[in-house]
Design a protein around this motif. Sequence first.
Motif, PDB file in Angstrom:
ATOM      1  N   PRO A 149      -3.664  13.825  16.114  1.00 34.03           N
ATOM      2  CA  PRO A 149      -4.220  12.902  17.108  1.00 34.03           C
ATOM      3  C   PRO A 149      -3.622  11.504  17.086  1.00 34.03           C
ATOM      4  O   PRO A 149      -3.413  10.906  18.144  1.00 34.03           O
ATOM      5  CB  PRO A 149      -5.719  12.891  16.793  1.00 34.03           C
ATOM      6  CG  PRO A 149      -5.863  13.536  15.448  1.00 34.03           C
ATOM      7  CD  PRO A 149      -4.718  14.450  15.299  1.00 34.03           C
ATOM      8  N   VAL A 150      -3.340  10.967  15.917  1.00 35.84           N
ATOM      9  CA  VAL A 150      -2.754   9.630  15.858  1.00 35.84           C
ATOM     10  C   VAL A 150      -1.307   9.667  16.346  1.00 35.84           C
ATOM     11  O   VAL A 150      -0.862   8.769  17.068  1.00 35.84           O
ATOM     12  CB  VAL A 150      -2.839   9.053  14.429  1.00 35.84           C
ATOM     13  CG1 VAL A 150      -2.190   7.666  14.368  1.00 35.84           C
ATOM     14  CG2 VAL A 150      -4.291   8.978  13.964  1.00 35.84           C
ATOM     15  N   ALA A 151      -0.573  10.708  15.980  1.00 30.95           N
ATOM     16  CA  ALA A 151       0.809  10.833  16.449  1.00 30.95           C
ATOM     17  C   ALA A 151       0.839  10.998  17.964  1.00 30.95           C
ATOM     18  O   ALA A 151       1.689  10.406  18.652  1.00 30.95           O
ATOM     19  CB  ALA A 151       1.475  12.030  15.776  1.00 30.95           C
ATOM     20  N   ARG A 152      -0.070  11.792  18.482  1.00 33.28           N
ATOM     21  CA  ARG A 152      -0.113  12.034  19.933  1.00 33.28           C
ATOM     22  C   ARG A 152      -0.434  10.747  20.691  1.00 33.28           C
ATOM     23  O   ARG A 152       0.233  10.402  21.660  1.00 33.28           O
ATOM     24  CB  ARG A 152      -1.149  13.112  20.247  1.00 33.28           C
ATOM     25  CG  ARG A 152      -1.124  13.586  21.693  1.00 33.28           C
ATOM     26  CD  ARG A 152      -2.029  14.791  21.901  1.00 33.28           C
ATOM     27  NE  ARG A 152      -3.421  14.486  21.582  1.00 33.28           N
ATOM     28  CZ  ARG A 152      -4.106  15.039  20.593  1.00 33.28           C
ATOM     29  NH1 ARG A 152      -3.528  15.913  19.788  1.00 33.28           N
ATOM     30  NH2 ARG A 152      -5.369  14.710  20.371  1.00 33.28           N
ATOM     31  N   SER A 153      -1.433  10.022  20.225  1.00 33.83           N
ATOM     32  CA  SER A 153      -1.803   8.792  20.926  1.00 33.83           C
ATOM     33  C   SER A 153      -0.739   7.716  20.777  1.00 33.83           C
ATOM     34  O   SER A 153      -0.558   6.880  21.669  1.00 33.83           O
ATOM     35  CB  SER A 153      -3.152   8.273  20.416  1.00 33.83           C
ATOM     36  OG  SER A 153      -3.058   7.893  19.056  1.00 33.83           O
ATOM     37  N   GLY A 154      -0.012   7.732  19.636  1.00 29.33           N
ATOM     38  CA  GLY A 154       1.019   6.728  19.406  1.00 29.33           C
ATOM     39  C   GLY A 154       2.399   7.123  19.887  1.00 29.33           C
ATOM     40  O   GLY A 154       3.348   6.339  19.745  1.00 29.33           O
ATOM     41  N   GLY A 155       2.537   8.338  20.415  1.00 29.20           N
ATOM     42  CA  GLY A 155       3.826   8.782  20.935  1.00 29.20           C
ATOM     43  C   GLY A 155       4.866   9.039  19.862  1.00 29.20           C
ATOM     44  O   GLY A 155       6.066   8.886  20.103  1.00 29.20           O
ATOM     45  N   LEU A 156       4.421   9.456  18.673  1.00 31.40           N
ATOM     46  CA  LEU A 156       5.355   9.706  17.571  1.00 31.40           C
ATOM     47  C   LEU A 156       5.810  11.161  17.567  1.00 31.40           C
ATOM     48  O   LEU A 156       5.015  12.079  17.830  1.00 31.40           O
ATOM     49  CB  LEU A 156       4.689   9.411  16.228  1.00 31.40           C
ATOM     50  CG  LEU A 156       4.168   7.999  15.990  1.00 31.40           C
ATOM     51  CD1 LEU A 156       3.482   7.931  14.629  1.00 31.40           C
ATOM     52  CD2 LEU A 156       5.286   6.971  16.070  1.00 31.40           C
ATOM     53  N   ARG A 157       7.055  11.375  17.248  1.00 31.52           N
ATOM     54  CA  ARG A 157       7.553  12.728  16.964  1.00 31.52           C
ATOM     55  C   ARG A 157       7.358  12.962  15.467  1.00 31.52           C
ATOM     56  O   ARG A 157       8.284  12.847  14.683  1.00 31.52           O
ATOM     57  CB  ARG A 157       9.021  12.855  17.368  1.00 31.52           C
ATOM     58  CG  ARG A 157       9.250  12.775  18.871  1.00 31.52           C
ATOM     59  CD  ARG A 157      10.725  12.953  19.206  1.00 31.52           C
ATOM     60  NE  ARG A 157      11.515  11.803  18.782  1.00 31.52           N
ATOM     61  CZ  ARG A 157      12.732  11.879  18.260  1.00 31.52           C
ATOM     62  NH1 ARG A 157      13.310  13.059  18.063  1.00 31.52           N
ATOM     63  NH2 ARG A 157      13.391  10.794  17.920  1.00 31.52           N
ATOM     64  N   LEU A 158       6.133  13.282  15.122  1.00 27.06           N
ATOM     65  CA  LEU A 158       5.747  13.384  13.717  1.00 27.06           C
ATOM     66  C   LEU A 158       6.063  14.776  13.173  1.00 27.06           C
ATOM     67  O   LEU A 158       5.781  15.794  13.820  1.00 27.06           O
ATOM     68  CB  LEU A 158       4.257  13.096  13.558  1.00 27.06           C
ATOM     69  CG  LEU A 158       3.698  13.152  12.126  1.00 27.06           C
ATOM     70  CD1 LEU A 158       4.307  12.067  11.249  1.00 27.06           C
ATOM     71  CD2 LEU A 158       2.165  13.029  12.151  1.00 27.06           C
ATOM     72  N   GLN A 159       6.639  14.802  11.981  1.00 27.07           N
ATOM     73  CA  GLN A 159       6.869  16.042  11.249  1.00 27.07           C
ATOM     74  C   GLN A 159       6.293  15.909   9.847  1.00 27.07           C
ATOM     75  O   GLN A 159       6.218  14.810   9.295  1.00 27.07           O
ATOM     76  CB  GLN A 159       8.371  16.349  11.148  1.00 27.07           C
ATOM     77  CG  GLN A 159       9.036  16.603  12.489  1.00 27.07           C
ATOM     78  CD  GLN A 159      10.540  16.761  12.343  1.00 27.07           C
ATOM     79  OE1 GLN A 159      11.221  15.871  11.832  1.00 27.07           O
ATOM     80  NE2 GLN A 159      11.064  17.901  12.772  1.00 27.07           N
TER      81      GLN A 159
END
Length: 416
Positions: A95-105
């Motif tokens: 959720p934090v990656a999605r809201s912040g627009g991060l390509r999180l791995q």
Amino acid sequence: MSYVRCLRGLGSGIEYTIDQPMNLDPADGRPVEMVLDLERLTAERPNATWYDPSRQDMWRFGALMALDASDPEDARHLVPLGEGHTPLLDYAAHPVARSGGLRLQLKEEGKAHPGFGANPTQSFKDRGMAMVAAQARRLGLSKLAVPTQGNAGDSLVRYALAGGLSVVVAMPDDTPMPILGNVAAAALRRPDRVKLELVGPTIREAGALLKEKYIPQGYFSVATFQEPGWRIEGKKSLGLELAEPAPGDTRWSLPDAVIYPTGGGTGVLGMWKAWDELEALGLIGHARPRMLCVQSEATPPLVRAFETGADDTTALPAGDTLATGLNVPGGIGHFRVLQIIRASGGAAVAVAEDDIARELSRTWREMRDWISPEGAACLAALPQLLDRGLVRRGERVVAVNTGSAEKYLPALRHLL
């Protein structure tokens, strides 16, 4: 063949032979690292012919490691148990990656996945201890000693038993029960090869006991940074994996930021060394990921030193944290960790214990991933990292989960 040229003091720069067992640099009492002859490697193994992506463990990097698995003379010292070559999981739905627009791995060091390697004790410590066991065998050392918050001791016991070595492990008595139980079971099963000492409250007291009682008996210390660069070389494989080409690609590349749970900090030095070597080989450029080192608010020596502009950490009293791997009051290699953080444009940040617990619970509930409290600490840091501009929309960000939640039961069962 091994391309290690010498040992070199991280502080002094003095060079030493690789064939003489040593601990800290006698010139200044600081750690040493292994130095590879990259010019000779380039000349003799051009175009990355040292790299064997068909091999599903950390030894896939061949002669860029401190021992080359493709060379029979080096390979006879190895104790390969499947360590390394772990997956990068897509966490963009966090959720934090999605809201912040991060390509999180998420670099998953705890759980085995089909088609990848598997750390045998479900911990990133296996990378360092695989190299420790191999180098000890190379030098004819048979008795090793390690102070630990837990996972390093569990890992060393596994490699020592597989490699014909003897080991003494000293750890606090509040070490998570599955970890303590693994070492205790080995000590009961093989008392001729494994000894366990319970002493605390932290790794600092465990180290003092070994120095007083076991080092005089001929045990060789492989405490964090006190072996001659071996654990750095093992953890280096983590940085190489973050850079290696994706299947079907030939381009080596790096993420924009790495979020790393940092106790002693061996992995930070290992990853940085890996990237420096890849640059020297012409495989990547000068740009580096921002190194974002995460600690618990219960024990934040790096954070305090970073925020005050200090060159090194000052040891703190023992804290009380669910992420026991982060309960390191001070570290002999922290001066170098701070240098790397600053050189990368990164930061050391602290997270609250309640946030670690919430993140661990949410990750299990929503993602069904069985991550360690240290890995949860990295994800719990995301909101403040975004707020401070340390990670930014559109960037590829890798958070490192260093082990499995299974190693910490029953202390976190109520969160799952």
